[in-house]
Design an enzyme around this catalytic site. Structure first.
Site, PDB file in Angstrom:
ATOM      1  N   HIS A   1     -16.065  22.139   7.407  1.00  0.00           N
ATOM      2  CA  HIS A   1     -15.547  21.956   6.054  1.00  0.00           C
ATOM      3  C   HIS A   1     -15.781  20.518   5.629  1.00  0.00           C
ATOM      4  O   HIS A   1     -15.513  19.585   6.398  1.00  0.00           O
ATOM      5  CB  HIS A   1     -14.049  22.268   5.992  1.00  0.00           C
ATOM      6  N   SER A   2     -16.319  20.324   4.422  1.00  0.00           N
ATOM      7  CA  SER A   2     -16.396  19.018   3.787  1.00  0.00           C
ATOM      8  C   SER A   2     -17.137  18.004   4.660  1.00  0.00           C
ATOM      9  O   SER A   2     -18.265  18.260   5.089  1.00  0.00           O
ATOM     10  CB  SER A   2     -14.981  18.552   3.436  1.00  0.00           C
ATOM     11  N   SER A   3     -16.514  16.864   4.971  1.00  0.00           N
ATOM     12  CA  SER A   3     -17.206  15.835   5.744  1.00  0.00           C
ATOM     13  C   SER A   3     -17.508  16.270   7.168  1.00  0.00           C
ATOM     14  O   SER A   3     -18.359  15.677   7.834  1.00  0.00           O
ATOM     15  CB  SER A   3     -16.397  14.541   5.759  1.00  0.00           C
TER      16      SER A   3
END
Length: 378
Positions: A209-211
């Site tokens: 998820h995300s970074s």
């Protein structure tokens, strides 16, 4: 007192963090849990050897047994930890339970510098947490209130109001913790420690998820033989650039394109400055321009060898720039899949889609892609 009145007076409030009460039941799936620390290195100091860069790993085994051939390894986003994959802020089943029920072995990690993998706040690991409650509201739980980009008004899936004082917001806000602002050190330690994990467990599907998507990209570069597929819930690996909230604004980052540390390009380069970058497209708040390689683009053959999926929510700010990562991967020789949830009739999701009210619908999309990818293997 009548029986009905007595029952009402004894009712237990199990909303948000109140569910910690022993009187509240759980919605989680039954599993067996083991924990490990992998990777790491010694740092010699005047008082002795200290341990750095170790990676905390939870191994979750479904109580009914493993029926799927390859494990799943989950990488959380910035300012949270591996608990993001467990139950949701309103105490529903999370992604871990969904996949355990379907017979997958599940591994949850806390990235080095975060949570149970936290490091000492030294020159190497400068802890950083600038995510205020107001920032969480505007970016994640109630972006429709500020509507800094046009798609934000479509956000409907966060449980509760998404603002301070709501029990589900408060439960989520307490999971926001410091992480390192030294991207280079963080990436280098995760490259070593997470490849060590994959060496121990074999080919696995990485769900990020995300970074956290940065780490799955790096592992696809460093140990692709152990990455069965790279699945990203809104990859925060926008090439060369972090976008600001106004037009033509932002800051340079990820000088190697998808990362802050070296990737194996073909033709090879020894310095990120050898990558020639150009800005493509007009910058609008609904669709940001992209910082891409100038053609002919250098290739990323190791990363391109790994099946890749990005999933983007209808109401997330990522709807405005996730296309840039897709275009960059295509330039570099990959054939990425991109699923926009609205195209599947799944509407209203923000950036933390795996915690929102329709999270299990999204988990089913991920599962479908895994099964399709697995069935296509020779």
């Amino acid at each position: 007192m009548p029986a009905t009145a007595r029952a009402e007076s004894q009712a237990v409030d199990c909303t948000g963090i109140n569910a910690v009460s022993p009187k509240c039941s759980t919605n989680e799936t039954a599993y067996f849990r083991d924990f490990f620390y992998l990777g790491g290195r010694y740092l010699t100091t005047s008082s002795g050897n200290l341990t750095f860069d170790q990676l905390y790993v939870e191994k979750l085994t479904p109580a009914l047994g493993v029926s799927q051939p390859k494990p799943l390894v989950f990488f959380h986003g910035g300012a949270v930890s591996g608990v993001t994959w467990l139950n949701t802020p309103d105490n529903r089943k999370g992604f871990a339970s969904y996949f355990l029920e379907r017979g997958f072995m599940v591994y949850l990690v806390d990235h080095t510098s975060v949570g149970r993998s936290s490091q000492m706040d030294t020159a190497d690991y400068v802890l950083w947490n600038t995510t205020t409650a107001e920032g969480v509201e505007a970016a994640f739980t109630a972006p429709e209130l500020a509507a800094a980009y046009p798609q934000a008004v479509n956000h409907t899936q966060w449980p509760g109001t998404g603002i301070k004082g709501d029990p589900y917001f408060d439960a989520f806000r307490k999971t926001v913790i410091p992480f390192t602002s030294n991207w280079t050190t963080g990436e280098l330690s995760m490259r070593a420690s997470a490849c060590d994990l994959l060496d121990h467990i074999g080919p696995s599907y990485l769900i990020s998820h995300s970074s956290g998507a940065t780490y799955s990209v790096l592992l696809s570069n460093d140990c692709p033989q152990n990455v069965a597929g790279n699945i990203n819930l809104e990859h925060s690996t926008q090439p060369f650039w972090n976008y600001g909230s106004t037009l033509n604004s932002g800051s340079a980052i990820r000088p190697w394109g998808l990362a802050n540390t070296p990737l194996d390009y073909d033709p090879p380069i020894t310095n990120a400055s050898e990558l020639v970058v150009e800005i493509v497209g007009n910058d609008t708040l609904a669709l940001r321009n992209c910082h891409l390689q100038a053609e002919p683009a250098r290739q990323l053959p190791k990363i391109a060898s790994v099946p890749y999926l990005c999933i983007t929510g209808e109401a997330s700010v990522h709807a405005t720039y996730d296309h840039c990562v897709i275009e960059y991967l295509k330039q570099a020789g990959a054939n990425p899949d991109w699923i926009k949830l609205a195209d599947l009739g799944i509407h209203g999701n923000g950036h933390f889609m795996h915690l929102e009210m329709n999270n299990l619908e999204i988990a089913a999309v991920v599962e479908g892609w895994i099964l399709k990818t697995e069935s296509s293997q020779p």
